[in-house]
Design a protein around this motif. Structure first.
Motif, PDB file in Angstrom:
ATOM      1  N   HIS A  24       0.846  -1.180   0.000  1.00 20.80           N
ATOM      2  CA  HIS A  24       0.000   0.000   0.000  1.00 20.80           C
ATOM      3  C   HIS A  24       0.887   1.237   0.000  1.00 20.80           C
ATOM      4  O   HIS A  24       2.093   1.146   0.196  1.00 20.80           O
ATOM      5  CB  HIS A  24      -0.944   0.008   1.206  1.00 20.80           C
ATOM      6  CG  HIS A  24      -0.215   0.093   2.518  1.00 20.80           C
ATOM      7  ND1 HIS A  24       0.380  -0.989   3.095  1.00 20.80           N
ATOM      8  CD2 HIS A  24       0.033   1.141   3.327  1.00 20.80           C
ATOM      9  CE1 HIS A  24       0.965  -0.622   4.224  1.00 20.80           C
ATOM     10  NE2 HIS A  24       0.757   0.670   4.385  1.00 20.80           N
ATOM     11  N   THR A  51     -10.581   2.097  -8.575  1.00 15.98           N
ATOM     12  CA  THR A  51     -10.846   2.752  -7.293  1.00 15.98           C
ATOM     13  C   THR A  51     -10.147   2.008  -6.162  1.00 15.98           C
ATOM     14  O   THR A  51      -9.568   2.624  -5.266  1.00 15.98           O
ATOM     15  CB  THR A  51     -12.358   2.843  -7.025  1.00 15.98           C
ATOM     16  OG1 THR A  51     -12.962   3.566  -8.102  1.00 15.98           O
ATOM     17  CG2 THR A  51     -12.648   3.530  -5.708  1.00 15.98           C
ATOM     18  N   ALA A  52     -10.176   0.682  -6.209  1.00 15.21           N
ATOM     19  CA  ALA A  52      -9.494  -0.115  -5.180  1.00 15.21           C
ATOM     20  C   ALA A  52      -7.988   0.126  -5.227  1.00 15.21           C
ATOM     21  O   ALA A  52      -7.339   0.245  -4.184  1.00 15.21           O
ATOM     22  CB  ALA A  52      -9.792  -1.593  -5.374  1.00 15.21           C
ATOM     23  N   ARG A  54      -6.496   2.878  -6.383  1.00 15.38           N
ATOM     24  CA  ARG A  54      -6.274   4.244  -5.886  1.00 15.38           C
ATOM     25  C   ARG A  54      -6.298   4.297  -4.366  1.00 15.38           C
ATOM     26  O   ARG A  54      -5.495   4.992  -3.744  1.00 15.38           O
ATOM     27  CB  ARG A  54      -7.338   5.188  -6.437  1.00 15.38           C
ATOM     28  CG  ARG A  54      -7.139   5.560  -7.864  1.00 15.38           C
ATOM     29  CD  ARG A  54      -8.144   6.611  -8.279  1.00 15.38           C
ATOM     30  NE  ARG A  54      -8.113   6.794  -9.701  1.00 15.38           N
ATOM     31  CZ  ARG A  54      -9.180   6.802 -10.478  1.00 15.38           C
ATOM     32  NH1 ARG A  54     -10.387   6.654  -9.949  1.00 15.38           N
ATOM     33  NH2 ARG A  54      -9.075   6.969 -11.764  1.00 15.38           N
ATOM     34  N   ARG A  55      -7.220   3.570  -3.759  1.00 18.92           N
ATOM     35  CA  ARG A  55      -7.296   3.537  -2.295  1.00 18.92           C
ATOM     36  C   ARG A  55      -6.047   2.890  -1.704  1.00 18.92           C
ATOM     37  O   ARG A  55      -5.540   3.345  -0.673  1.00 18.92           O
ATOM     38  CB  ARG A  55      -8.544   2.781  -1.848  1.00 18.92           C
ATOM     39  CG  ARG A  55      -9.805   3.557  -2.095  1.00 18.92           C
ATOM     40  CD  ARG A  55     -11.035   2.797  -1.672  1.00 18.92           C
ATOM     41  NE  ARG A  55     -12.223   3.591  -1.936  1.00 18.92           N
ATOM     42  CZ  ARG A  55     -13.405   3.090  -2.234  1.00 18.92           C
ATOM     43  NH1 ARG A  55     -13.562   1.775  -2.294  1.00 18.92           N
ATOM     44  NH2 ARG A  55     -14.422   3.886  -2.466  1.00 18.92           N
ATOM     45  N   ALA A  56      -5.541   1.852  -2.347  1.00 21.74           N
ATOM     46  CA  ALA A  56      -4.323   1.209  -1.863  1.00 21.74           C
ATOM     47  C   ALA A  56      -3.132   2.152  -1.989  1.00 21.74           C
ATOM     48  O   ALA A  56      -2.289   2.243  -1.094  1.00 21.74           O
ATOM     49  CB  ALA A  56      -4.073  -0.095  -2.613  1.00 21.74           C
ATOM     50  N   ALA A  58      -3.290   5.382  -1.951  1.00 21.59           N
ATOM     51  CA  ALA A  58      -3.509   6.438  -0.955  1.00 21.59           C
ATOM     52  C   ALA A  58      -3.222   5.950   0.461  1.00 21.59           C
ATOM     53  O   ALA A  58      -3.044   6.750   1.373  1.00 21.59           O
ATOM     54  CB  ALA A  58      -4.942   6.953  -1.048  1.00 21.59           C
ATOM     55  N   THR A  60      -5.291   3.937   2.261  1.00 22.93           N
ATOM     56  CA  THR A  60      -6.494   3.652   3.035  1.00 22.93           C
ATOM     57  C   THR A  60      -6.913   2.191   2.945  1.00 22.93           C
ATOM     58  O   THR A  60      -7.811   1.757   3.671  1.00 22.93           O
ATOM     59  CB  THR A  60      -7.667   4.556   2.596  1.00 22.93           C
ATOM     60  OG1 THR A  60      -7.910   4.342   1.204  1.00 22.93           O
ATOM     61  CG2 THR A  60      -7.337   6.021   2.851  1.00 22.93           C
ATOM     62  N   SER A  61      -6.284   1.449   2.044  1.00 20.82           N
ATOM     63  CA  SER A  61      -6.480   0.000   1.948  1.00 20.82           C
ATOM     64  C   SER A  61      -5.168  -0.589   1.447  1.00 20.82           C
ATOM     65  O   SER A  61      -4.173   0.133   1.336  1.00 20.82           O
ATOM     66  CB  SER A  61      -7.639  -0.342   1.008  1.00 20.82           C
ATOM     67  OG  SER A  61      -7.305  -0.043  -0.325  1.00 20.82           O
ATOM     68  N   SER A  62      -5.148  -1.859   1.130  1.00 21.29           N
ATOM     69  CA  SER A  62      -3.927  -2.489   0.632  1.00 21.29           C
ATOM     70  C   SER A  62      -4.280  -3.610  -0.324  1.00 21.29           C
ATOM     71  O   SER A  62      -5.421  -4.064  -0.371  1.00 21.29           O
ATOM     72  CB  SER A  62      -3.083  -3.020   1.794  1.00 21.29           C
ATOM     73  OG  SER A  62      -3.827  -3.962   2.534  1.00 21.29           O
TER      74      SER A  62
END
Length: 98
Positions: A24, A51-52, A54-56, A58, A60-62
């Protein structure tokens, strides 16, 4: 702060001591850049929604452990065996990080 060479980091992450690594943030983004993928291509190749991804990136997820290990191995292969014409550009990228 002393920076560690990405290949050394990858070898440590891929060791049996850390079987559930989940990429991440900046480290995930670094893998994508070294491999030479765009965000869109990375999401497609990883089989995840943009989107998943991008969140990883950022933080906020992995990514799942299996995708993380595969991506680290792919990055290591790109670093160890750059294309002849890209050799200088990858070396420059790695030199900037140290």
């Amino acid at each position: 702060m002393m920076r560690v060479h990405p290949l050394a980091m990858t070898e440590a992450l891929l060791s049996s001591e850390s079987p559930s690594i989940r990429l991440h943030g900046a480290r995930l983004y670094q893998c994508i850049v070294v491999i030479g993928w765009t965000e869109r291509l990375a999401a497609e190749r990883l089989g995840v929604h943009r989107t998943a991804l991008r969140r990883a990136i950022a933080g906020t997820s992995s990514l799942d452990p299996d995708l993380s290990r595969w991506l680290l191995a792919l990055e290591a292969a790109h670093v160890a065996h750059p294309a002849p014409r890209r050799h200088k550009s990858i070396a420059g990228l790695l030199a900037e990080q140290t």
